[in-house]
Design an enzyme around this catalytic site. Structure first.
Site, PDB file in Angstrom:
ATOM      1  N   ARG A   1      11.075   3.880   3.455  1.00  0.00           N
ATOM      2  CA  ARG A   1      10.770   2.940   4.552  1.00  0.00           C
ATOM      3  C   ARG A   1      12.047   2.188   4.889  1.00  0.00           C
ATOM      4  O   ARG A   1      12.793   1.778   3.987  1.00  0.00           O
ATOM      5  CB  ARG A   1       9.685   1.952   4.125  1.00  0.00           C
ATOM      6  CG  ARG A   1       9.479   0.843   5.145  1.00  0.00           C
ATOM      7  CD  ARG A   1       8.285  -0.013   4.848  1.00  0.00           C
ATOM      8  NE  ARG A   1       7.043   0.705   5.076  1.00  0.00           N
ATOM      9  CZ  ARG A   1       5.834   0.143   4.966  1.00  0.00           C
ATOM     10  NH1 ARG A   1       5.718  -1.123   4.642  1.00  0.00           N
ATOM     11  NH2 ARG A   1       4.745   0.853   5.187  1.00  0.00           N
TER      12      ARG A   1
ATOM     13  N   HIS B   1       4.809   5.698  11.657  1.00  0.00           N
ATOM     14  CA  HIS B   1       4.310   5.551  10.278  1.00  0.00           C
ATOM     15  C   HIS B   1       3.349   6.727  10.058  1.00  0.00           C
ATOM     16  O   HIS B   1       2.139   6.564   9.991  1.00  0.00           O
ATOM     17  CB  HIS B   1       3.606   4.197  10.142  1.00  0.00           C
ATOM     18  CG  HIS B   1       3.328   3.766   8.738  1.00  0.00           C
ATOM     19  ND1 HIS B   1       3.429   4.612   7.647  1.00  0.00           N
ATOM     20  CD2 HIS B   1       2.939   2.562   8.233  1.00  0.00           C
ATOM     21  CE1 HIS B   1       3.116   3.930   6.557  1.00  0.00           C
ATOM     22  NE2 HIS B   1       2.823   2.697   6.885  1.00  0.00           N
TER      23      HIS B   1
ATOM     24  N   ARG C   1       0.795  -1.231   0.000  1.00  0.00           N
ATOM     25  CA  ARG C   1       0.000   0.000   0.000  1.00  0.00           C
ATOM     26  C   ARG C   1       0.827   1.282   0.000  1.00  0.00           C
ATOM     27  O   ARG C   1       0.593   2.195  -0.793  1.00  0.00           O
ATOM     28  CB  ARG C   1      -0.905   0.071   1.250  1.00  0.00           C
ATOM     29  CG  ARG C   1      -2.218  -0.587   1.127  1.00  0.00           C
ATOM     30  CD  ARG C   1      -2.580  -1.182   2.470  1.00  0.00           C
ATOM     31  NE  ARG C   1      -1.592  -2.181   2.818  1.00  0.00           N
ATOM     32  CZ  ARG C   1      -1.657  -3.439   2.388  1.00  0.00           C
ATOM     33  NH1 ARG C   1      -2.667  -3.828   1.710  1.00  0.00           N
ATOM     34  NH2 ARG C   1      -0.700  -4.302   2.684  1.00  0.00           N
ATOM     35  N   THR C   2       1.748   1.373   0.936  1.00  0.00           N
ATOM     36  CA  THR C   2       2.418   2.664   1.125  1.00  0.00           C
ATOM     37  C   THR C   2       3.217   3.046  -0.125  1.00  0.00           C
ATOM     38  O   THR C   2       3.089   4.154  -0.648  1.00  0.00           O
ATOM     39  CB  THR C   2       3.315   2.619   2.377  1.00  0.00           C
ATOM     40  OG1 THR C   2       2.563   2.047   3.437  1.00  0.00           O
ATOM     41  CG2 THR C   2       3.796   3.996   2.757  1.00  0.00           C
TER      42      THR C   2
ATOM     43  N   LYS D   1      25.484  -3.517  -1.106  1.00  0.00           N
ATOM     44  CA  LYS D   1      26.951  -3.485  -1.244  1.00  0.00           C
ATOM     45  C   LYS D   1      27.581  -2.704  -0.096  1.00  0.00           C
ATOM     46  O   LYS D   1      28.778  -2.462  -0.073  1.00  0.00           O
ATOM     47  CB  LYS D   1      27.340  -2.807  -2.563  1.00  0.00           C
ATOM     48  CG  LYS D   1      26.782  -3.461  -3.797  1.00  0.00           C
ATOM     49  CD  LYS D   1      27.153  -2.613  -5.015  1.00  0.00           C
ATOM     50  CE  LYS D   1      26.205  -2.866  -6.162  1.00  0.00           C
ATOM     51  NZ  LYS D   1      26.243  -1.769  -7.137  1.00  0.00           N
TER      52      LYS D   1
HETATM   53  N1   CP Z   1      -0.353  -0.119   5.865  1.00  0.00           N
HETATM   54  C1   CP Z   1       0.856  -0.352   5.328  1.00  0.00           C
HETATM   55  O1   CP Z   1       1.868   0.262   5.702  1.00  0.00           O
HETATM   56  O2   CP Z   1       0.863  -1.309   4.355  1.00  0.00           O
HETATM   57  P1   CP Z   1       2.137  -1.751   3.529  1.00  0.00           P
HETATM   58  O3   CP Z   1       3.094  -2.398   4.497  1.00  0.00           O
HETATM   59  O4   CP Z   1       1.623  -2.699   2.484  1.00  0.00           O
HETATM   60  O5   CP Z   1       2.738  -0.522   2.937  1.00  0.00           O
END
Ligand code: CP
Length: 324
Positions: free
Chosen positions: A121, A149, A71-72, A100
């Site tokens: 991320r 998040h 999603r993100t 590396k």
């Molecule tokens: N909600 C969320 O962060 O989903 P993903 O890990 O798929 O990005």
């Protein structure tokens, strides 16, 4: 040269001058007013999508995902594309030069040469903050370890606002892995700033909310909260039920994960005492926490939540790129 506020870091990006650089590392980097403004823009995008389709012509977002995501990452890419821009990036550390031994700081300096904004991320808490100190373009924390998040929280706030019509006077149940669940930590931090919020913290004993969240947020803000291991105990009181998965990737011991992973499975039977207008949320991915027989219940909001996420990220990109 650097200001301590994460959202508002002043860095020297060119010899000839100093620029104000905005990042989103922690949900606290945004004031309540800024969150309200983002929600207003997101709602306007929902209602007038065509008005926004060229706002980011010629702009690029880089999505640097050192940890898996569906999603993100894809919603950031879709958000930029729907604004007329383009997306580039990688979806796993092993396909980047991190494998590396390249540092986050060097990676960011390089990717800043190819893009206007970076969503990142990383499994290590604080990595996006480190990146922001080196970056010539805005950094968005798309999840750092078990820490934060913030864009999921913006999504969650927009979902609650649109589905319940308010962000105050709510009783919110948070259920599942409250220890490692970064979405829960960010959401509590954000919702603490609204009026008359009661929290019901539902988790196995081993996955209770960390003490620092209780001390620094719940107690500091004098929030009313209850802890329980029983998902049904407060079901009839809840306006929102936020389910979360047990975070397999943060466990050190496979046996503990296997023992706890199916601790809560929300199904129709468990919803018998729930309010008619309960809003059931989940940041997803779901593993077993919500039985599929709940998906068609009108109270299930978790797939709507996904859609709100894209609109909120469109609004955030516009804000960070200072597009009118
Ligand atoms: N909600 C969320 O962060 O989903 P993903 O890990 O798929 O990005």
């Amino acid at each position: 040269m650097t200001n301590v506020s994460f959202f508002d870091i002043t860095i020297e990006i060119k010899k000839e001058g100093v620029a104000k650089m905005k990042h989103l590392i922690d949900i606290k980097d945004l004031s309540v007013e800024e969150i309200d403004e983002l929600m207003k823009v997101a709602k306007d995008i929902i209602n007038h999508e065509e008005k926004y389709s060229h706002k980011c012509d010629g702009k690029k977002i880089a999505t640097l995902f050192f940890e898996p995501s569906t999603r993100t990452r894809l919603s950031f890419e879709a958000a930029m594309m729907e604004l007329g821009g383009k997306a580039l990036g990688f979806s796993e550390a092993s396909s980047s030069s991190a494998s590396k031994g390249e540092s986050v700081a060097d990676t960011i300096r390089v990717v800043g040469c190819y893009s206007d904004v970076i969503a990142m991320r990383h499994p290590k808490e604080g990595a996006p903050l480190v990146a922001s100190l080196q970056s010539a373009v805005p950094i968005i924390n798309a999840g750092d370890g078990g820490h934060n998040h913030p864009t999921q929280t913006l999504t969650d706030l927009l979902t609650i606002q649109c589905e319940k019509g308010r962000l105050d006077n709510l009783t919110i149940g948070l259920c599942g892995d409250l220890k490692f669940g970064r979405t829960v930590h960010s959401l509590i931090t954000a919702i603490a700033r609204y009026q008359n919020i009661k929290l019901v913290l539902i988790s196995p004993k081993e996955l209770m909310i960390p003490e620092y969240i209780k001390k620094d947020i719940l107690e500091k803000n004098h929030m009313e909260y209850y802890e329980t291991t029983d998902i049904e105990e407060y079901m009839d009181k809840l306006d929102v039920l936020y389910m979360t998965r047990v975070q397999k990737e943060r466990f050190f011991n496979e046996d503990d994960y296997v023992r706890l992973k199916d601790y809560y499975i929300l199904n129709k039977e468990k919803l018998q005492q729930a309010k008619e207008d309960l809003c059931i949320m989940h940041p997803l991915p779901r593993v077993n926490e919500i039985a599929t027989d709940v998906d068609n219940d009108k109270r299930a909001c978790y797939f709507k939540q996904v859609k709100y996420g894209k609109y909120m990220r469109m609004a955030l990109i516009l804000k960070l790129l200072e597009v009118e």
